[in-house]
Design a protein around this motif. Sequence first.
Motif, PDB file in Angstrom:
ATOM      1  N   TYR A   1      16.147   8.603  -3.026  1.00 18.37           N
ATOM      2  CA  TYR A   1      16.307   7.492  -3.962  1.00 18.37           C
ATOM      3  C   TYR A   1      17.323   6.548  -3.338  1.00 18.37           C
ATOM      4  O   TYR A   1      18.027   6.911  -2.383  1.00 18.37           O
TER       5      TYR A   1
ATOM      6  N   HIS B   1      11.770  -2.081  -7.738  1.00 17.95           N
ATOM      7  CA  HIS B   1      10.864  -0.958  -7.615  1.00 17.95           C
ATOM      8  C   HIS B   1      10.226  -0.678  -8.957  1.00 17.95           C
ATOM      9  O   HIS B   1      10.748  -1.080 -10.012  1.00 17.95           O
TER      10      HIS B   1
ATOM     11  N   ILE C   1       5.164  14.432  -4.994  1.00 22.47           N
ATOM     12  CA  ILE C   1       4.743  13.342  -4.112  1.00 22.47           C
ATOM     13  C   ILE C   1       3.275  12.996  -4.330  1.00 22.47           C
ATOM     14  O   ILE C   1       2.908  11.822  -4.458  1.00 22.47           O
TER      15      ILE C   1
ATOM     16  N   GLU D   1       2.693  11.352  -7.871  1.00 19.68           N
ATOM     17  CA  GLU D   1       3.166   9.971  -7.921  1.00 19.68           C
ATOM     18  C   GLU D   1       2.216   9.049  -7.165  1.00 19.68           C
ATOM     19  O   GLU D   1       1.876   7.965  -7.640  1.00 19.68           O
ATOM     20  N   HIS D   2       1.776   9.485  -5.988  1.00 18.57           N
ATOM     21  CA  HIS D   2       0.894   8.648  -5.180  1.00 18.57           C
ATOM     22  C   HIS D   2      -0.425   8.379  -5.901  1.00 18.57           C
ATOM     23  O   HIS D   2      -0.958   7.261  -5.855  1.00 18.57           O
TER      24      HIS D   2
ATOM     25  N   LEU E   1       0.641   6.412  -9.645  1.00 23.82           N
ATOM     26  CA  LEU E   1       1.347   5.136  -9.606  1.00 23.82           C
ATOM     27  C   LEU E   1       0.856   4.196  -8.512  1.00 23.82           C
ATOM     28  O   LEU E   1       1.232   3.027  -8.485  1.00 23.82           O
ATOM     29  N   TYR E   2       0.037   4.686  -7.620  1.00 25.13           N
ATOM     30  CA  TYR E   2      -0.479   3.836  -6.544  1.00 25.13           C
ATOM     31  C   TYR E   2      -2.010   3.781  -6.561  1.00 25.13           C
ATOM     32  O   TYR E   2      -2.593   2.747  -6.879  1.00 25.13           O
TER      33      TYR E   2
ATOM     34  N   TRP F   1       0.596  -2.414   0.714  1.00 22.94           N
ATOM     35  CA  TRP F   1       1.484  -1.247   0.706  1.00 22.94           C
ATOM     36  C   TRP F   1       1.175  -0.342   1.904  1.00 22.94           C
ATOM     37  O   TRP F   1       2.087   0.110   2.605  1.00 22.94           O
TER      38      TRP F   1
ATOM     39  N   GLY G   1       8.969   6.840  -2.344  1.00 22.20           N
ATOM     40  CA  GLY G   1       7.640   6.298  -2.600  1.00 22.20           C
ATOM     41  C   GLY G   1       6.784   6.200  -1.347  1.00 22.20           C
ATOM     42  O   GLY G   1       5.554   6.120  -1.427  1.00 22.20           O
ATOM     43  N   HIS G   2       7.430   6.209  -0.182  1.00 22.70           N
ATOM     44  CA  HIS G   2       6.703   6.128   1.084  1.00 22.70           C
ATOM     45  C   HIS G   2       6.237   7.497   1.575  1.00 22.70           C
ATOM     46  O   HIS G   2       5.471   7.573   2.538  1.00 22.70           O
ATOM     47  N   CYS G   3       6.729   8.568   0.953  1.00 19.90           N
ATOM     48  CA  CYS G   3       6.525   9.919   1.494  1.00 19.90           C
ATOM     49  C   CYS G   3       5.067  10.271   1.756  1.00 19.90           C
ATOM     50  O   CYS G   3       4.721  10.733   2.842  1.00 19.90           O
ATOM     51  N   LYS G   4       4.211  10.080   0.776  1.00 19.25           N
ATOM     52  CA  LYS G   4       2.823  10.543   0.909  1.00 19.25           C
ATOM     53  C   LYS G   4       2.124   9.893   2.100  1.00 19.25           C
ATOM     54  O   LYS G   4       1.507  10.575   2.921  1.00 19.25           O
TER      55      LYS G   4
END
Length: 249
Positions: free
Chosen positions: A13, A21, A168, A171-172, A175-176, A197, A225-228
């Motif tokens: 974070y 964000h 992860i 969320e991906h 939220l994406y 993105w 948020g970039h992890c996946k």
Amino acid sequence: MEKKTKVLILGTYHFGNGGEHLINIDAGEIASDKIQSEILEVVEKLLKFKPTKIAVEARESKAKELNEVYSEYCLNKTYVENKLISHRNEIVQLAFRLGQKLNHDKIYPVDYPVDLPDNHFEYAKNICPELYNEFMNEISEYGTYVSNYMDSHTVCENLRYLNNPDRISKEHSSLYLHLAQVGAGDTYYGVDMLTEWYRRNLYILGNLQRIAKPSDKILVIYGAGHCKILQDFVKEYNKFEFIDALDYL
């Protein structure tokens, strides 16, 4: 067999509470003795990875300026106030500390920001309000849960939570990828947003490839948020070997 570059992606974070964000987390008072002690615990754990390079979420074009600040930090053994980066930032709190302890002569900024279009939200609000309301409710509930969790856990525990593969993936998806349907068959605003993105993360991958040597162990400190996407890229690129952050937290 050619040796692969080991890449550990630490999703984090933003300690400085900065930026815009979908979910903004209050990192608390970073300078407090309690949080400083917890951050130092994380630093000691990450030292066991023995990274040869540390890559961070800062503009690649600002490498010279960032490393001037980093060099001064190493020289003085403390942060000196400057306009480029706040003392609260995870780059200072984690990357600078790790680099200084490992005698690294530089930090590697690998970000290349893009302008994410925001017209998909306005379109969804007006054209598909049920989808919009569902998404905003999920954002609110998720943000509340994450904030409450982090308020009651240590920095290390919070990072373990953020780097949990189940979190992860969820969320991906929610939220994406869920937003790809916004304007499908018409404006494709959701797809346009996701394209940008993914493009940003491809730029990050390209910058990592540029700095990587086969014998390197690269620690990548980036917004969770970039992890996946970044993890998938690293796993699928045959010159990289993915290292799970949870093995060191």
